[in-house]
Design an enzyme around this catalytic site. Sequence first.
Site, PDB file in Angstrom:
ATOM      1  N   GLU A   1      -5.141  -8.626   0.927  1.00 32.45           N
ATOM      2  CA  GLU A   1      -5.768  -8.279   2.219  1.00 32.45           C
ATOM      3  C   GLU A   1      -7.241  -8.017   2.001  1.00 32.45           C
ATOM      4  OE1 GLU A   1      -4.295  -5.011   4.582  1.00 32.45           O
ATOM      5  OE2 GLU A   1      -2.202  -5.573   4.213  1.00 32.45           O
TER       6      GLU A   1
ATOM      7  N   GLU B   1       0.812  -1.217   0.000  1.00 31.96           N
ATOM      8  CA  GLU B   1       0.000   0.000   0.000  1.00 31.96           C
ATOM      9  C   GLU B   1       0.849   1.272   0.000  1.00 31.96           C
ATOM     10  OE1 GLU B   1      -2.979  -0.038   3.053  1.00 31.96           O
ATOM     11  OE2 GLU B   1      -3.912  -1.863   2.279  1.00 31.96           O
TER      12      GLU B   1
HETATM   13  C1  FCB Z   1      -4.346  -2.036   5.621  1.00 32.23           C
HETATM   14  C2  FCB Z   1      -2.930  -2.319   6.097  1.00 32.23           C
HETATM   15  C3  FCB Z   1      -2.844  -3.401   7.142  1.00 32.23           C
HETATM   16  C4  FCB Z   1      -3.983  -3.313   8.142  1.00 32.23           C
HETATM   17  C5  FCB Z   1      -5.310  -3.224   7.441  1.00 32.23           C
HETATM   18  C6  FCB Z   1      -6.513  -3.181   8.365  1.00 32.23           C
HETATM   19  O1  FCB Z   1      -4.424  -0.769   5.071  1.00 32.23           O
HETATM   20  O2  FCB Z   1      -2.126  -2.721   5.005  1.00 32.23           O
HETATM   21  O3  FCB Z   1      -1.587  -3.286   7.748  1.00 32.23           O
HETATM   22  O4  FCB Z   1      -3.773  -2.281   9.017  1.00 32.23           O
HETATM   23  O5  FCB Z   1      -5.329  -2.071   6.621  1.00 32.23           O
END
Ligand code: FCB
Length: 463
Positions: free
Chosen positions: A366, A184
Amino acid sequence: MTRATDPAARPTLSTTPSPRPRALRPDFVWGASTSSYQIEGAAREDGRGESVWDLFCRQPGRIQNGDTGDVACDHYHRYREDVALLRNLGVGAYRFSIAWPRVLPSGRGSPNEAGLAFYDRLVDSLLSAGIEPWVCLYHWDLPQTLQEAGGWANRDCASWFADYARVVASRLGDRVKRFATFNEPSVFTLFGYAFGWHPPAVDDAASHHAAIHHVNLAHGMAIDVLRDYVIGASLGAIHNMQPARPVQATPEDRAAAKMLDCYWNRAFADPQMRGAYPDAIASRMAPFCRDGDLERIHRPVDWLGINHYSPVYARADSAARLGFAWSDAPADAPRSPIGWQIDPAAFRDVLLDACDRYGLPIYVTENGAGAVELADASGAIDDRERIAYLAAYLEALEEATVLGADVRGYFVWSLLDNFEWGAGYANRFGIVRVDFATQARTPKASARWYAARIASHRAKATA
Ligand code: FCB
């Protein structure tokens, strides 16, 4: 492929869990994700150097409740137990990050043997459990000494990162084949350099644009290093991708949403995977872009990692330097217990749009739901809301696949409750509960649900 932007072409999404998988590839990768600073702890052990997050957490008022990652989930000592949790889930892959200051305490120079040995042990124990390690080189924990030398606003940081990539690749590349460069990048550059909410807590447009460019350069340079040092490497980059919506349908808010879209979704993915900055920010990037830089950034990668939780919203604000101001989701939007909007159809559209735009296989690196959860006396958590969220988002992923998106895997965020940045330990994303007083791990109902979901896909795939 059906156009993602044609709403009429999209079936209505059911929010009830799909009884069995129907669209996923037989070799679909099921995984779980974590990151170094959020789980490792052992912040001052075995020669680890300081990261920008160590320092930031010590500054009063930065983190809810004054929490820090000093101990976190104590994964540094309990990694065997955590690998056993992964094995019980039945995941085929585990995505984690390397703490740069653990392997190079000053960011550059001599590697720290004890730090590298920890990742050796972790990788070996994953492999012996039949779980493929997916390594992300950077999940926000820049060595503090490099920040003192200018951090990502300094162009040299790109070469320091490439040198760090060489250290990791030459140590782990005999056993690890899946590498990602950054997690990210738009989040840590926007929050860290443009809004001052994350370290290094800078709020300056020139530093922000410099940081974007230098991170992109670092990505391209590290991809070249990984290709050279890792035989059979499968390389990717991990980007948060979320629809950027105007909070109201006015021309001004729409223009603001376009700028947010550029910074949030495209400032990294476009140059890395298409070789150019989005037009709307190209002139802002120009002062940092030297001849040949875009070629060095635009290196071939094998896959795109997408992190997705909720849509983001913008509103116009004539004083906003970047051309947008943040806004909350509309008041009537369905939300998770920590207030994040729930909109699985947005996830489906993101997958379809990213597939069209970048033409790469996609792994969802994620996705998950946060909550403020209390355990019962036995430590059990019946997290039905998380299960409903995961079921609806996996359903959306299947819809995207049916409509033509090449999605090859899904990693739940997160294996464990962990240090959730500014929210500290208050917001829990784990499918396994961590009692931070005792470090006891207790799988939640969602862990059992996820294990069953994986098993039913496998049963179908091998039938
Ligand atoms: C993302 C991050 C991860 C975590 C999630 C909830 O943006 O990459 O580290 O904090 O959110």
